[in-house]
Design an enzyme around this catalytic site. Structure first.
Site, short mmCIF file in Angstrom:
data_model
loop_
_atom_site.label_atom_id
_atom_site.label_comp_id
_atom_site.label_asym_id
_atom_site.label_seq_id
_atom_site.Cartn_x
_atom_site.Cartn_y
_atom_site.Cartn_z
N GLU A 147 70.52 -44.63 32.18
CA GLU A 147 69.94 -43.52 32.93
C GLU A 147 71.03 -42.59 33.47
O GLU A 147 71.95 -43.01 34.18
CB GLU A 147 69.06 -44.02 34.08
CG GLU A 147 68.36 -42.85 34.78
CD GLU A 147 67.25 -43.28 35.74
OE1 GLU A 147 67.17 -44.47 36.07
OE2 GLU A 147 66.47 -42.39 36.14
N GLU A 241 57.89 -41.42 38.09
CA GLU A 241 58.64 -42.09 39.15
C GLU A 241 58.51 -41.28 40.43
O GLU A 241 58.78 -40.08 40.45
CB GLU A 241 60.11 -42.20 38.73
CG GLU A 241 60.92 -43.12 39.60
CD GLU A 241 62.32 -43.34 39.04
OE1 GLU A 241 62.75 -44.49 38.99
OE2 GLU A 241 62.99 -42.36 38.67
MN MN Z 1 64.73 -42.35 37.31
#
Ligand code: MN
Length: 302
Positions: A147, A241
């Site tokens: 990420e 998210e």
């Molecule tokens: Mn994230």
């Protein structure tokens, strides 16, 4: 096409049997394909219980985590780096036993604000360890997403281009870039262009608002983002998210600075997010092929 998912923190802060049931049952009922389960504390996950709940509700799973200063694989302390490798391999085996398809997040360093840049030796060590982890994951058919997060959460990969470069260093076929609109909004000059330039390296995608609340209630240009995803024919997971101080995980919430109540009804938030995502994907399908932009290679990029 894309599997739509939701991060468990939209529902619950921990992973007791009751919390796992709430998150898995709710996600499935709202029409999500998968739930992303944070595995910061691997001991807190009842793997068999979670696997049977997933099966009962017909829901897929992915696992995310961030390392911390005690298991940072960029550390110049070999014992700390070795702990990180062990932790990542433990998470891969949990993912395998849950039937999860992806392990993603800040796997490349501690998830924290560093006070100095990453070193060349630290990044090389990180790539070497990630190669071992990715090979273990590949044996179980699991993809690994690194990420790309903002400068306050890692010093290793803050832009999509740095993410692609790290994937090339790791060098396995199952290592991919994991992008997140919240972080891209901070670091990228142009999020749609970053998606385009990541191209086939893109393997996991988080959609989050500029303040991490309701989609569409912040300043992210989601029209461009979804057009970009369609432009590169992205087929991987799209996972919502969002965080609020109403749902707290003691480790994650404090690290991410979740001090404000951006929402208090996780179910309403998640229902809105899946409707928003489907509508934007449908709109992006309508746009591509119709609009041309003098971007990379003369094709529309956003
Ligand atoms: Mn994230």
């Amino acid at each position: 096409m894309n599997k739509l998912g939701v991060h468990a923190l939209s529902w619950v802060g921990g992973w007791t049997e009751e919390e796992a049931t709430t998150a898995i049952e709710g996600s499935a009922r709202l029409g999500y394909d998968l739930i992303e389960i944070p595995a910061l504390d691997t001991g807190a996950i009842d793997v068999d219980g979670t696997a049977s709940l997933l099966e009962e509700h017909g829901l897929g799973a992915t696992i995310s985590l961030g390392l911390d200063p005690t298991n940072d694989i960029t550390s110049d302390d070999p014992a700390i780096a070795a702990r990180g490798e062990d932790h990542l391999k433990t998470v891969v085996s949990i993912a395998r036993d849950l039937g999860a398809t992806h392990v993603c997040g800040v796997l490349h360093s501690a998830m924290k604000k560093y006070m100095e840049p990453a070193t060349e030796a630290g990044i090389a060590q990180c790539a070497t360890i990630l190669r071992q982890v990715c090979e273990a994951a590949d044996a179980s058919g699991i993809e690994v997403g690194l990420e790309v997060v903002n400068r306050y959460e890692t010093n290793v990969i803050n832009t999509a281009a740095q993410g692609v470069a790290l994937c090339k260093m790791v060098g396995t076929s199952n290592v991919k870039v994991h992008l997140d609109t919240y972080h891209m909004n901070i670091e990228e000059a142009d999020s749609a262009r970053a998606i385009f330039e990541t191209g086939d390296y893109l393997g996991y995608f988080h959609i989050g608002e500029s303040h991490r609340g309701y989609l569409g209630s912040g300043s992210i240009d989601f029209d461009s983002v979804f057009r970009g995803l369609r432009q590169v024919n992205y087929t991987g997971p799209i996972v919502f998210e969002s965080f609020s101080s109403k749902v707290v995980n003691p480790q994650l919430s404090s690290m991410l600075g979740i001090w404000r109540d951006l929402w208090d009804d996780g179910e309403d938030l998640c229902r809105h997010a899946i409707e928003f995502t489907k509508a934007h994907l449908q709109a992006a399908d309508r746009v591509n092929g119709l609009v041309r932009h003098p971007g990379v290679g003369g094709v529309f990029i956003g």
